[in-house]
Design a protein around this motif. Structure first.
Motif, short mmCIF file in Angstrom:
data_model
loop_
_atom_site.label_atom_id
_atom_site.label_comp_id
_atom_site.label_asym_id
_atom_site.label_seq_id
_atom_site.Cartn_x
_atom_site.Cartn_y
_atom_site.Cartn_z
N GLN A 449 1.32 13.94 5.69
CA GLN A 449 1.71 14.95 4.70
C GLN A 449 0.53 15.25 3.77
N PRO A 450 0.27 16.51 3.50
CA PRO A 450 -0.92 16.90 2.72
C PRO A 450 -0.92 16.41 1.28
N GLU A 451 0.26 16.19 0.67
CA GLU A 451 0.28 15.79 -0.73
C GLU A 451 0.08 14.28 -0.93
N VAL A 452 -0.08 13.53 0.17
CA VAL A 452 -0.21 12.07 0.08
C VAL A 452 -1.66 11.65 0.27
N SER A 453 -2.14 10.74 -0.59
CA SER A 453 -3.50 10.22 -0.45
C SER A 453 -3.55 9.09 0.57
N HIS A 454 -2.59 8.20 0.56
CA HIS A 454 -2.50 7.16 1.58
C HIS A 454 -1.13 6.48 1.53
N ALA A 455 -0.79 5.82 2.65
CA ALA A 455 0.48 5.09 2.77
C ALA A 455 0.25 3.86 3.63
N TRP A 456 1.03 2.81 3.39
CA TRP A 456 0.86 1.58 4.14
C TRP A 456 2.16 0.77 4.05
N ALA A 457 2.25 -0.27 4.89
CA ALA A 457 3.43 -1.15 4.89
C ALA A 457 3.00 -2.56 5.26
N PRO A 458 3.60 -3.58 4.65
CA PRO A 458 3.30 -4.96 5.05
C PRO A 458 3.87 -5.25 6.43
N LYS A 459 3.42 -6.34 7.02
CA LYS A 459 3.83 -6.69 8.38
C LYS A 459 5.32 -6.99 8.48
N ASP A 460 5.91 -7.54 7.39
CA ASP A 460 7.32 -7.94 7.48
C ASP A 460 8.28 -6.76 7.53
N ASN A 465 4.79 1.69 1.17
CA ASN A 465 4.16 2.16 -0.06
C ASN A 465 3.40 3.46 0.21
N TYR A 466 3.36 4.30 -0.79
CA TYR A 466 2.59 5.54 -0.66
C TYR A 466 2.15 6.01 -2.04
N GLN A 467 1.15 6.87 -2.03
CA GLN A 467 0.58 7.36 -3.29
C GLN A 467 0.26 8.84 -3.11
N VAL A 468 0.72 9.68 -4.04
CA VAL A 468 0.46 11.11 -3.95
C VAL A 468 -0.91 11.41 -4.58
N LYS A 469 -1.50 12.49 -4.14
CA LYS A 469 -2.82 12.86 -4.64
C LYS A 469 -2.77 13.23 -6.12
N GLY A 470 -3.78 12.76 -6.84
CA GLY A 470 -3.88 13.08 -8.25
C GLY A 470 -3.03 12.21 -9.16
N PHE A 471 -2.42 11.17 -8.60
CA PHE A 471 -1.58 10.28 -9.41
C PHE A 471 -1.84 8.85 -8.94
N ASP A 472 -2.30 8.00 -9.86
CA ASP A 472 -2.75 6.65 -9.46
C ASP A 472 -1.63 5.63 -9.43
N GLN A 473 -0.37 6.07 -9.63
CA GLN A 473 0.75 5.14 -9.61
C GLN A 473 1.38 5.13 -8.22
N PRO A 474 1.28 4.03 -7.45
CA PRO A 474 1.88 4.01 -6.12
C PRO A 474 3.39 3.86 -6.19
N MET A 475 4.05 4.29 -5.14
CA MET A 475 5.49 4.16 -5.02
C MET A 475 5.80 3.09 -3.97
N ILE A 476 6.69 2.16 -4.30
CA ILE A 476 7.12 1.12 -3.36
C ILE A 476 8.56 1.42 -2.97
N PHE A 477 8.79 1.69 -1.70
CA PHE A 477 10.12 1.99 -1.18
C PHE A 477 10.66 0.73 -0.52
N MET A 478 11.72 0.13 -1.11
CA MET A 478 12.24 -1.13 -0.62
C MET A 478 13.25 -0.90 0.51
N CYS A 479 13.12 -1.72 1.57
CA CYS A 479 14.06 -1.68 2.69
C CYS A 479 14.82 -3.00 2.71
N HIS A 480 16.12 -2.93 2.63
CA HIS A 480 16.93 -4.15 2.66
C HIS A 480 17.58 -4.27 4.02
N HIS A 481 16.90 -5.03 4.91
CA HIS A 481 17.41 -5.19 6.27
C HIS A 481 18.54 -6.21 6.29
N ARG A 482 19.54 -5.95 7.08
CA ARG A 482 20.64 -6.89 7.24
C ARG A 482 20.29 -7.93 8.29
#
Length: 482
Positions: A449-460, A465-482
């Protein structure tokens, strides 16, 4: 055939059947307590007493009749002693090392109680095989069944079971993160200016109990580990770290395209009443090179401060706290320093030793006064000094000295950036209704996506996580697996 002859034949047949069903007398030797008994289905009589044995010392004599068994109790035994077969009778009259044989001897009118303790050496492992076959479980005493059930539960939970010889295992999962040729973080470990210290767990198990565990490896001195005073547990575990890889080997490993480094430690396990077990244990250090590092990994080593920007001309006294709780190995001194944009130290503030209360609290607090005459960015870090004589810097914390115009623009930019982040998060939830169903695919989609600077995920796969361009605060999206 005459009727009388038929009657005689029938009687003879009945006598023969009755004789076949009657229990044949047998003799059983109860060796652990030194006596033998004979059972004929109607009584159990002592036939022999071994001189000097437990039974002889307690006063048992040949000819005495055993009326009743008091201990040990075995729920699987079949009724009174007179009804038991040879195997069950021998088992029932055999005491355990923790439960004596207690029997009532004599006649119904006159009898006495005898207590017989076995004197042979107990086995090192009471239950060498877990689980026991059902026919062996049936023969356990009430006390043994309680011990066996507890041990079986522990084994089913994955806890160490009984062993007949000393054992030693290692548990570790260490990853070094290198960015632009610089070591940044070591998962489950740490590093000084010279050495990487992986944290690992050694699990020992002794037939009786552990005396000591000596560990050698890398550039450190041998470490002697002992169980807590008074501990009688056969299984012990120790968490430790050793300087195993030079930092330059880690950074050069990334430059060479390596994905891991290997090393080993030598451990000597000293168990009571056992020969020393000497074992070489391998360790691996995974290398992650030039990949985005999640903020939570770095934050363990950051300076914690209050305000991070001031207006030009204002008084700027910054309270700082060096967090040392997760620092491996522990530093001996902490110095707050200012660095330029290339990471070179330009000024040193207060130095504090990590001893006494600071060492116990695992934090060092101080404050620094900044020059606010002109607008600029002040870069602060903690210079850590270690026992090996080396130093290294923690990641930089920035403090901005701003004009009123810059301050106002910064606030507008933060509001706009936060709105961009919220809008993109809403777009994810709209276009990917179940983003956690396939985290890897979601991250790949976000990266396109063009508005994103980078995204990544841990192995588990528990979040991405992702970060939009021009904003240094990353977003952490939590997944609660059953």
């Amino acid at each position: 055939m005459p009727a009388a002859l038929l009657l005689l034949s029938a009687a003879t047949s009945l006598f023969t059947t009755t004789w076949l069903l009657a229990a044949a007398p047998f003799t059983v030797a109860v060796e652990p307590v030194g006596f033998s008994v004979r059972s004929n289905g109607e009584e159990v009589v002592i036939t022999q007493v071994v001189p000097g044995g437990p039974a002889a010392r307690e006063g048992l004599k040949a000819g005495m009749q055993i009326q009743n068994l008091v201990s040990p109790l075995r729920p699987g035994s079949h009724g009174p002693l007179t009804n038991m077969d040879e195997a069950d009778l021998r088992t029932s009259l055999t005491p355990t090392w923790e439960e004596p044989l207690i029997i009532i001897v004599g006649t119904l009118q006159k009898n006495a109680m005898f207590t017989l303790q076995r004197t042979d050496k107990p086995p090192r492992v009471e239950f060498p095989v877990i689980p026991l076959p059902p026919e062996q479980v049936r023969l356990l005493t009430v006390h043994q069944q309680l011990l066996y059930t507890t041990l079986l539960s522990r084994v089913e939970r994955g806890e160490p079971g009984p062993v007949q010889a000393p054992t030693l295992d290692i548990q570790q999962d260490n990853t070094a993160w290198v960015t632009q040729g610089q070591l940044q973080v070591v998962d489950e470990g740490g590093f000084t200016g010279q050495w990487v210290h992986p944290r690992f767990v050694l699990k020992s198990n002794c037939p009786e109990r552990l005396e000591k565990l000596v560990v050698r490896g890398g550039a450190g001195r041998p470490q002697t580990l002992r169980p807590d005073p008074g501990s009688r547990r056969a299984a012990q575990q120790f968490t430790l770290d050793l300087p195993l890889w030079p930092v330059r080997d880690v950074t050069q490993g990334c430059a060479k395209g390596l994905t891991e480094l290997t090393a080993s430690v030598v451990a000597e396990v000293s168990c009571v009443n056992d020969p020393v077990l000497r074992k070489t244990l391998p360790l691996k250090l995974a290398l992650t090179c030039d990949q985005p590092i999640a903020g939570w990994r770095v934050s363990r080593l950051l300076l914690n401060m209050g305000e991070n920007d001031f207006l030009v001309g204002a008084q700027a006294v910054v309270p700082l706290e060096a967090r040392l709780a997760s620092l491996i190995p522990q530093a001996t001194f902490v110095t707050v320093v200012e660095v330029d944009d290339k990471g070179k130290v330009t000024r040193r503030f207060a130095t504090a030793p990590v001893t006494g209360k600071a060492k116990e609290a695992k934090e060092v607090k101080t404050e620094v006064a900044l020059d606010t005459k002109t607008a600029r960015t002040v870069r602060l870090a903690a210079e850590l000094k270690f026992a090996d004589g080396s130093t290294r810097l923690t990641p930089v914390e920035s403090v901005d000295i701003l004009t009123a115009e810059q301050k106002a623009k910064e606030e507008r930019d933060w509001v706009e950036g936060n709105e961009k982040l919220r809008a993109f998060t809403a777009r994810i939830q709209k276009e990917r209704p179940d983003p956690c169903a396939n985290v890897a695919a979601t991250v790949e989609w976000i990266q396109q996506q063009p508005e994103v600077s980078h995204a990544w995920a841990p192995k588990d796969g528990h979040n991405f996580n992702y970060q939009v361009k021009g904003f240094d605060q990353p977003m952490i999206f939590m997944c609660h697996h059953r």
